[in-house]
Scaffold this motif. Structure first.
Motif, short mmCIF file in Angstrom:
data_model
loop_
_atom_site.label_atom_id
_atom_site.label_comp_id
_atom_site.label_asym_id
_atom_site.label_seq_id
_atom_site.Cartn_x
_atom_site.Cartn_y
_atom_site.Cartn_z
N CYS A 118 4.58 -4.41 -3.38
CA CYS A 118 5.17 -4.78 -2.08
C CYS A 118 4.31 -4.30 -0.92
CB CYS A 118 6.59 -4.23 -1.95
SG CYS A 118 6.69 -2.45 -1.66
N GLY A 119 3.31 -3.44 -1.21
CA GLY A 119 2.40 -2.96 -0.17
C GLY A 119 2.65 -1.53 0.26
N GLU A 120 3.78 -0.97 -0.10
CA GLU A 120 4.12 0.40 0.28
C GLU A 120 3.51 1.40 -0.70
OE1 GLU A 120 5.07 3.16 2.50
OE2 GLU A 120 6.10 1.35 3.14
N ASN A 121 3.16 2.58 -0.19
CA ASN A 121 2.58 3.62 -1.04
C ASN A 121 3.39 4.92 -0.98
OD1 ASN A 121 0.76 4.50 -2.91
ND2 ASN A 121 -0.80 5.06 -1.44
N LYS A 122 4.57 4.87 -0.38
CA LYS A 122 5.44 6.05 -0.29
C LYS A 122 6.57 5.91 -1.29
CE LYS A 122 4.59 6.95 4.57
NZ LYS A 122 5.21 6.98 5.90
N TRP A 123 6.81 6.97 -2.07
CA TRP A 123 7.84 6.98 -3.10
C TRP A 123 8.69 8.23 -2.94
CZ3 TRP A 123 7.92 3.12 -6.94
CH2 TRP A 123 6.82 2.27 -6.96
N LYS A 124 9.98 8.13 -3.23
CA LYS A 124 10.88 9.28 -3.20
C LYS A 124 11.26 9.63 -4.63
CE LYS A 124 15.11 10.96 -1.12
NZ LYS A 124 16.19 10.66 -0.20
N SER B 98 2.25 13.10 -13.14
CA SER B 98 1.34 14.13 -12.63
C SER B 98 -0.08 13.59 -12.48
CB SER B 98 1.33 15.34 -13.56
OG SER B 98 2.59 15.96 -13.54
N ARG B 99 -0.48 12.68 -13.34
CA ARG B 99 -1.81 12.08 -13.24
C ARG B 99 -1.90 11.09 -12.08
NH1 ARG B 99 -1.72 10.49 -18.69
NH2 ARG B 99 -1.77 8.36 -17.95
N LYS B 100 -0.82 10.37 -11.82
CA LYS B 100 -0.85 9.28 -10.85
C LYS B 100 -0.51 9.70 -9.42
CE LYS B 100 -0.02 5.52 -14.05
NZ LYS B 100 0.77 4.32 -14.34
N ILE B 101 0.04 10.89 -9.23
CA ILE B 101 0.40 11.34 -7.88
C ILE B 101 -0.87 11.74 -7.12
CG2 ILE B 101 0.81 13.71 -8.61
CD1 ILE B 101 3.03 13.87 -6.55
N LYS B 102 -0.90 11.38 -5.85
CA LYS B 102 -2.03 11.74 -5.00
C LYS B 102 -1.71 12.98 -4.18
CE LYS B 102 -5.28 9.46 -1.89
NZ LYS B 102 -5.56 8.18 -1.21
N LYS B 103 -0.56 12.96 -3.46
CA LYS B 103 -0.15 14.13 -2.68
C LYS B 103 1.31 14.02 -2.29
CE LYS B 103 -1.84 12.16 1.64
NZ LYS B 103 -2.75 12.32 2.76
N VAL C 181 8.99 13.12 -0.84
CA VAL C 181 8.33 11.83 -0.66
C VAL C 181 6.87 12.04 -1.01
CG1 VAL C 181 7.70 10.03 0.99
CG2 VAL C 181 9.95 11.11 1.13
N VAL C 182 6.38 11.23 -1.97
CA VAL C 182 5.02 11.40 -2.47
C VAL C 182 4.21 10.13 -2.27
CG1 VAL C 182 5.71 13.12 -4.19
CG2 VAL C 182 5.66 10.71 -4.83
N GLU C 183 2.89 10.29 -2.28
CA GLU C 183 1.96 9.17 -2.22
C GLU C 183 1.30 9.07 -3.58
OE1 GLU C 183 -2.07 7.75 0.13
OE2 GLU C 183 -0.95 9.48 0.85
N MET C 184 1.29 7.86 -4.14
CA MET C 184 0.67 7.63 -5.44
C MET C 184 -0.75 7.11 -5.23
SD MET C 184 3.16 8.59 -7.28
CE MET C 184 2.95 8.09 -8.97
N LYS C 185 -1.58 7.18 -6.27
CA LYS C 185 -2.96 6.72 -6.18
C LYS C 185 -3.05 5.22 -5.94
CE LYS C 185 -4.98 10.46 -8.86
NZ LYS C 185 -5.64 10.84 -10.11
N LYS C 186 -2.15 4.45 -6.55
CA LYS C 186 -2.13 3.00 -6.36
C LYS C 186 -0.85 2.62 -5.63
CE LYS C 186 -4.85 1.70 -10.37
NZ LYS C 186 -4.91 0.89 -11.59
N SER C 187 -0.95 1.64 -4.75
CA SER C 187 0.24 1.22 -4.00
C SER C 187 1.09 0.27 -4.84
CB SER C 187 -0.16 0.57 -2.68
OG SER C 187 -0.92 -0.59 -2.93
N HIS C 188 2.34 0.13 -4.46
CA HIS C 188 3.28 -0.78 -5.11
C HIS C 188 2.92 -2.21 -4.71
CE1 HIS C 188 7.48 -2.36 -5.88
NE2 HIS C 188 7.18 -1.72 -6.99
#
Length: 65
Positions: A20-26, A53-58, A11-18
């Protein structure tokens, strides 16, 4: 730049949220392209590995834990 480590089912966090408001992605598929699924609305997006790789935050959760 430092290469971020991520694996299938993380489960990763991206720099920009979706929108829908969520920022967690699997991460649900890995290869030359990476498919990620929003954990808020279950929408999936496929990105080239380089762009991902550029857009992933952590990485929030590892698949093995």
């Amino acid at each position: 730049m430092n290469e971020k480590e991520f694996e299938l089912n993380d489960v990763v966090e991206m720099k920009k949220s979706h929108p829908c408001g969520e920022n967690k992605w699997k991460i649900i598929r890995m290869g030359a392209d990476i498919r990620i699924k929003c954990l808020g609305c279950n929408h999936s997006v496929m990105l080239p590995r380089r762009e991902f790789s550029r857009k992933i935050k952590k990485v929030l959760e590892r698949a093995d834990s």
